[in-house]
Design a protein around this motif. Structure first.
Motif, short mmCIF file in Angstrom:
data_model
loop_
_atom_site.label_atom_id
_atom_site.label_comp_id
_atom_site.label_asym_id
_atom_site.label_seq_id
_atom_site.Cartn_x
_atom_site.Cartn_y
_atom_site.Cartn_z
N THR A 43 27.33 28.75 -36.81
CA THR A 43 25.85 28.10 -36.61
C THR A 43 24.97 28.75 -35.70
O THR A 43 23.64 28.58 -35.76
CB THR A 43 26.16 26.59 -36.35
N ALA A 44 25.33 29.27 -34.65
CA ALA A 44 24.75 29.90 -33.77
C ALA A 44 23.98 31.10 -34.36
O ALA A 44 22.69 31.21 -33.91
CB ALA A 44 25.41 30.24 -32.42
N ASP A 45 24.68 31.94 -35.05
CA ASP A 45 24.00 33.05 -35.75
C ASP A 45 23.05 32.69 -36.91
O ASP A 45 21.84 33.09 -37.04
CB ASP A 45 25.17 33.69 -36.62
N ALA A 46 23.35 31.39 -37.47
CA ALA A 46 22.54 30.85 -38.82
C ALA A 46 21.29 30.55 -37.86
O ALA A 46 20.06 30.88 -38.45
CB ALA A 46 23.25 29.82 -39.25
N ILE A 47 21.37 29.64 -37.01
CA ILE A 47 20.08 29.12 -36.54
C ILE A 47 19.13 30.23 -35.82
O ILE A 47 17.91 30.16 -35.89
CB ILE A 47 20.31 28.06 -35.47
N SER A 48 19.83 31.04 -35.06
CA SER A 48 19.30 32.38 -34.57
C SER A 48 18.42 32.99 -35.76
O SER A 48 17.16 33.69 -35.60
CB SER A 48 20.14 33.34 -34.04
N ARG A 49 18.90 33.31 -37.07
CA ARG A 49 18.48 34.13 -37.91
C ARG A 49 17.19 33.18 -38.62
O ARG A 49 16.16 33.88 -38.99
CB ARG A 49 19.39 34.60 -39.01
N THR A 50 17.53 31.95 -38.94
CA THR A 50 16.63 31.18 -39.46
C THR A 50 15.41 30.82 -38.54
O THR A 50 14.21 30.55 -38.95
CB THR A 50 17.17 29.75 -40.03
N GLY A 91 14.17 28.49 -49.18
CA GLY A 91 14.23 30.09 -48.97
C GLY A 91 15.18 30.45 -47.86
O GLY A 91 15.41 31.59 -47.57
N MET A 92 15.80 29.21 -46.95
CA MET A 92 16.69 29.61 -46.08
C MET A 92 18.33 29.90 -46.68
O MET A 92 19.25 30.41 -45.87
CB MET A 92 16.82 28.43 -45.16
N ILE A 93 18.38 29.59 -47.75
CA ILE A 93 19.67 29.69 -48.37
C ILE A 93 20.55 31.06 -48.26
O ILE A 93 21.37 31.36 -47.88
CB ILE A 93 19.85 29.12 -49.63
N SER A 107 6.56 35.24 -41.76
CA SER A 107 6.26 33.83 -41.63
C SER A 107 7.11 32.71 -42.05
O SER A 107 6.75 31.60 -42.18
CB SER A 107 4.66 33.47 -41.63
N ASP A 108 8.21 33.46 -42.75
CA ASP A 108 9.01 32.57 -43.61
C ASP A 108 10.38 32.02 -42.73
O ASP A 108 11.12 31.53 -43.37
CB ASP A 108 9.49 32.96 -44.71
N ASP A 109 10.42 32.40 -41.26
CA ASP A 109 11.54 31.67 -40.65
C ASP A 109 10.76 30.37 -39.93
O ASP A 109 9.81 30.09 -39.86
CB ASP A 109 12.04 32.89 -39.54
N LEU A 110 11.76 29.75 -39.20
CA LEU A 110 11.10 28.53 -38.71
C LEU A 110 9.96 28.51 -37.62
O LEU A 110 9.16 27.89 -37.71
CB LEU A 110 12.33 27.77 -37.79
#
Length: 549
Positions: free
Chosen positions: A237-244, A199-201, A319-322
């Motif tokens: 990758t900073a933006d991606a980890i922040s969003r996920t 679901g993170m894709i 509740s679907d983010d990390l």
């Protein structure tokens, strides 16, 4: 009174004598005893130097190696890790040298011992040692022994003692040991299950899409431009980890990343200077800044977590983010374990795991992607082959089903990971006297498992070990080398990296989207200079020429 003075002076003298004895033991007698034990087993190594060990030689070698770029070759070990390479080559003695330990044995026995040891791990530089201050550091370059260490069946290996300077960055999962680690791992494992990560894709695609649009603007005038992809992919990758990790709170997540990046810089700077016990408590300008950064990061994270908890209770937050999944599973775990009194994680523990998301997931993936782009720029034939596969399998869309069928892209990413591993070595420490195969190791010994050296070893990968040949992974990881455990970029055994599926999905999405929209080649200004600052990085950037397709 004279008697009292005499007794007092005697006690002071005894205490001083005891202190001197303990100091002598820790900085001289114990290291010399450990050195003798290792050498008597035929393990070659540098002689111990009081207090500093091999630090001076280590600094000298990397300073010289990192002072100039190298040719466009994948033979990067001499530049990236010259000290470990030199140690292995110089002190990984042939087994025959072991014979001198038994000069009085009959000649027939000597021959038998020689034949046995000549095919053992002592041959061809498979094991040697150096000195990390007062501690011996055993370098193991034999896959079977690596497997023994990482399996840790007896529980005698753990992470090396961490400096308080490192622990300020995070006290998350990777810093824990024993039952505390086991419990935390069980609680976090479900968050990184592949089914959840699928679901993170779309989230990865949003972050990549923003970067792609910026690159298109940069190339719009002449359809091409030069960029340094290293800082670009760090931002991605900073933006991606922040969003996920934080979902709708990702802007605060990006703020946390900026603060944490400054904290990492100050921490590394302090670690590279002479360590003085207690110096971190002195209110110098940099010590105060480190303390404030840690306080600010913790405060922001605590507020984000509390808002997330409230939003999930009231149905106003997903509740679907990390973070959401972590809180959800933590609550479930707390309910299940409540009867035994074990409970779930406290908010302070969750804060530390959120810090870990960045440390473990951002820089490593940025490094991996940067070297993937650099290598494909150097090998345009593989770049074109990968693009053809992407356009055929994915078209202009992205979903897990398509990504899972990208065989060539997967082979390329693995081969880049082999040649340019973001983490060049794994480190362990013996907390008890132990044995691995026929080798006895005393308590208090550090272990280095040199991923980079193993990945470039012709004995494991063939004479073409220094060449970029993704086809070696055409039948999967287990058949790519002569030994199944020659390739362990995410670790192995019970402490295998919990985020490996996350990293692989993110890397695939990013590479696919870049290939869909751009072709690229190395810029004339590119300087090939890989080196390590926590991860394997391009010292002078990764400059490429982008062409919009």
């Amino acid at each position: 009174m004279d008697c009292f003075v005499l007794v007092t002076s005697s006690l002071v003298s005894l205490l001083l004598l005891y202190g001197v004895a303990r100091l002598s033991y820790s900085i001289w007698l114990k290291p010399k005893w450990q050195e003798r034990l290792l050498k008597h087993q035929g393990i070659g190594g540098r002689p111990y130097t009081l207090l500093v060990g091999d630090m001076k030689e280590f600094v000298k070698q990397i300073t010289e190696a990192w002072s100039k770029p190298i040719d466009l070759t994948h033979q990067i070990v001499p530049r990236v890790d010259p000290f470990t390479l030199d140690n292995v080559q110089q002190y990984g003695r042939q087994a025959s040298s072991f014979i001198f330990i038994f000069p009085l044995l009959p000649i027939q026995v000597l021959k038998q011992v020689s034949q046995t040891l000549s095919s053992s791990v002592f041959n061809s530089g498979k094991i040697s040692f150096c000195w990390a201050g007062t501690r011996p550091r055993v370098i193991i370059k034999d896959p079977e022994l690596v497997k023994e260490v990482l399996a840790n069946k007896q529980g005698h290996f753990q992470k090396p003692p961490l400096s308080p300077l490192i622990l300020i960055l995070s006290r998350g999962l990777t810093t824990l040991e024993g039952e505390q680690w086991s419990k935390r791992r069980r609680m976090i494992n479900p968050v990184f299950h592949l089914e959840k990560l699928k679901g993170m894709i779309p989230v990865f695609a949003v972050s990549c899409g923003q970067m792609i649009e910026q690159w298109k603007k940069m190339t719009s005038l002449q359809s091409s431009c030069e960029i340094d992809v290293w800082p670009e992919l760090q931002k991605l990758t900073a933006d991606a980890i922040s969003r996920t990790a934080f979902g709708s709170s990702y802007e605060e997540g990006k703020k946390i990343f900026e603060l944490q990046k400054e904290l990492i810089t100050l921490t590394l700077e302090a670690m590279q200077s002479l360590y003085i016990p207690g110096f971190r408590f002195i209110p110098t300008r940099k010590n105060q800044r480190r303390k404030k950064l840690d306080k600010d990061i913790t405060s922001i994270l605590r507020n984000v977590i509390r808002r997330k908890e409230h939003g999930m209770r009231t149905g106003q937050a997903r509740s679907d983010d990390l973070l959401g999944m972590l809180l959800q599973h933590n609550n479930q775990y707390a309910l299940l374990e409540n009867a035994s009194g074990a409970g779930g994680m406290a908010i302070e523990d969750i804060v530390e795991e959120c810090k870990q998301f960045y440390l473990a997931g951002q820089e490593t993936t940025a490094s991996w992607l940067t070297w993937a782009i650099t290598v494909l720029a150097l090998h345009p034939e593989w770049q074109e082959t990968a693009r053809e596969e992407v356009l055929k399998v994915c078209g202009k869309e992205l979903d897990y089903e398509a990504i899972s069928h990208l065989k060539i892209v997967t082979m390329i990413l693995y081969e880049v990971l082999r040649l340019y591993p973001p983490v060049i070595a794994l480190y362990q420490h013996t907390n008890k006297d132990t044995k691995i195969k026929e080798i006895s190791l005393p308590a208090g010994v550090d272990i280095t498992l040199p991923i980079l050296l193993l990945n470039h070893d012709p004995g494991l990968w063939g004479d073409d070990a220094q060449e970029f040949k993704p086809e070696r992974f055409s039948e999967g990881v287990s058949k790519a080398s002569k030994d199944q455990l020659a390739f362990f970029p995410f670790g192995w055994g019970p402490r295998t990296c919990i985020g490996q599926n996350f990293a692989m999905l993110e890397a695939k999405v990013a590479l696919v989207m870049i290939l869909q929209h751009f072709s690229f080649k190395l810029s004339p200004s590119y300087s090939h200079a890989p080196y390590t600052v926590m991860t394997l990085q391009p010292q002078h950037g990764a400059h490429i020429i982008l062409h919009q397709i």
